[in-house]
Motif scaffolding. Structure first.
Motif, PDB file in Angstrom:
ATOM      1  N   UNK A 144      47.902  67.962  90.814  1.00  0.00           N
ATOM      2  CA  UNK A 144      47.428  68.717  92.024  1.00  0.00           C
ATOM      3  C   UNK A 144      46.951  70.158  91.459  1.00  0.00           C
ATOM      4  N   UNK A 145      47.233  70.557  90.482  1.00  0.00           N
ATOM      5  CA  UNK A 145      46.674  71.818  89.917  1.00  0.00           C
ATOM      6  C   UNK A 145      45.366  71.790  89.289  1.00  0.00           C
ATOM      7  N   UNK A 146      44.884  70.521  88.998  1.00  0.00           N
ATOM      8  CA  UNK A 146      43.693  70.264  88.509  1.00  0.00           C
ATOM      9  C   UNK A 146      43.482  70.387  86.942  1.00  0.00           C
ATOM     10  N   UNK A 163      40.618  74.379  90.765  1.00  0.00           N
ATOM     11  CA  UNK A 163      40.411  73.686  89.706  1.00  0.00           C
ATOM     12  C   UNK A 163      40.425  71.887  90.178  1.00  0.00           C
ATOM     13  N   UNK A 164      39.623  71.440  89.618  1.00  0.00           N
ATOM     14  CA  UNK A 164      39.477  69.818  89.798  1.00  0.00           C
ATOM     15  C   UNK A 164      39.934  69.265  88.527  1.00  0.00           C
ATOM     16  N   UNK A 165      40.203  67.895  88.900  1.00  0.00           N
ATOM     17  CA  UNK A 165      40.721  67.123  87.804  1.00  0.00           C
ATOM     18  C   UNK A 165      39.275  66.425  87.168  1.00  0.00           C
ATOM     19  N   UNK A 166      39.497  66.432  85.746  1.00  0.00           N
ATOM     20  CA  UNK A 166      38.597  65.661  84.907  1.00  0.00           C
ATOM     21  C   UNK A 166      38.780  64.270  85.030  1.00  0.00           C
ATOM     22  N   UNK A 167      37.523  63.717  85.397  1.00  0.00           N
ATOM     23  CA  UNK A 167      37.584  62.068  85.671  1.00  0.00           C
ATOM     24  C   UNK A 167      37.481  61.475  84.392  1.00  0.00           C
ATOM     25  N   UNK A 168      37.483  61.968  83.295  1.00  0.00           N
ATOM     26  CA  UNK A 168      37.430  61.400  81.855  1.00  0.00           C
ATOM     27  C   UNK A 168      35.957  60.845  81.583  1.00  0.00           C
ATOM     28  N   UNK A 169      34.893  61.113  82.569  1.00  0.00           N
ATOM     29  CA  UNK A 169      33.518  60.667  82.272  1.00  0.00           C
ATOM     30  C   UNK A 169      32.826  61.922  82.146  1.00  0.00           C
TER      31      UNK A 169
END
Length: 233
Positions: A144-146, A163-169
């Protein structure tokens, strides 16, 4: 490069006998969704790193080039070479001799069936002075914190209110895995395990990482429950 070396501890007991990238999702191995998406974009030079039960991954996709004429699939078998996984940056460094100056990186346990791997994205990245370009996603319940923020003009931020989450892409320049950003000798002959996040944060603070928000279907298939949800979605 598709990252497939992890142990998949949160996926146990499913991963006790099967590496996570080979777990079945809607009739095919989880990692195959990424392989097919890259092929649709015209990217047929592929590197997969392995460690836990890595021989199964090599055997499962040994005939990929025959099934996809023109494809060049190579493996970086960290488990065979060192007996353990090298973490993300360490694994990428190990595979550098198999990679070009600019390359895609994505995790083999992420499901993003509609993501477009495009030549246009690569061309924009090559024309920039960035060391990496990341695709971020809206924060899922388990993060939730990104991870990182984005400025209005597309720079990735180490520190940000939103903040957003790194998609791994992401798209990467090999220079990120060389001095002064990475202390490991390219090719990682010593088998040093190195996480990726510190390198990215260092480059972000120098203004050398860009990012954009991806809002299409995306799941980090990290638990049996998430895998089961996708089977019936």
């Amino acid at each position: 490069m598709i990252l497939a070396a992890g142990r998949g501890m949160r996926m146990r007991p499913l991963t006790d006998t099967t590496p996570k990238p080979l777990l079945q999702l809607r009739g095919k191995p989880l990692m195959q969704w990424s392989l097919e998406a890259l092929a649709r974009g015209g990217f047929d030079r592929l590197v997969i790193n392995t460690a836990w039960l890595g021989e199964q991954i090599g055997e499962r996709f040994a005939d990929w080039p025959q099934q996809h004429p023109g494809a060049d699939l190579r493996f970086s078998h960290e488990g065979q070479d060192f007996g353990y996984a090298l973490e993300t940056a360490g694994g990428i460094s190990r595979a550098l001799p198999l990679l070009g100056e600019v390359f895609w990186v994505l995790a083999g346990d992420v499901y993003a069936p509609d993501f477009l791997f495009s030549r246009e994205s690569v061309e924009r990245f090559v024309a920039s002075d960035r060391l990496a370009h990341l695709w971020l996603v809206p924060n899922p319940p388990h993060n939730p914190r990104g991870d990182f923020g984005i400025t209005a003009d597309g720079l990735a931020l180490n520190q940000a209110e939103q903040k957003y989450t790194y998609s791994t892409i992401g798209l990467y320049h090999r220079a990120l895995f060389e001095q002064p950003w990475c202390d490991v000798v390219p090719g990682n002959p010593q088998g040093t395990a190195v996480p990726l996040a510190p390198l990215l944060r260092k480059a972000m603070d120098a203004g050398l990482v860009s990012a954009e928000l991806y809002t299409g279907p995306w799941t980090d298939v990290g638990t049996p429950e998430r895998l089961a949800e996708l089977q019936v979605d």
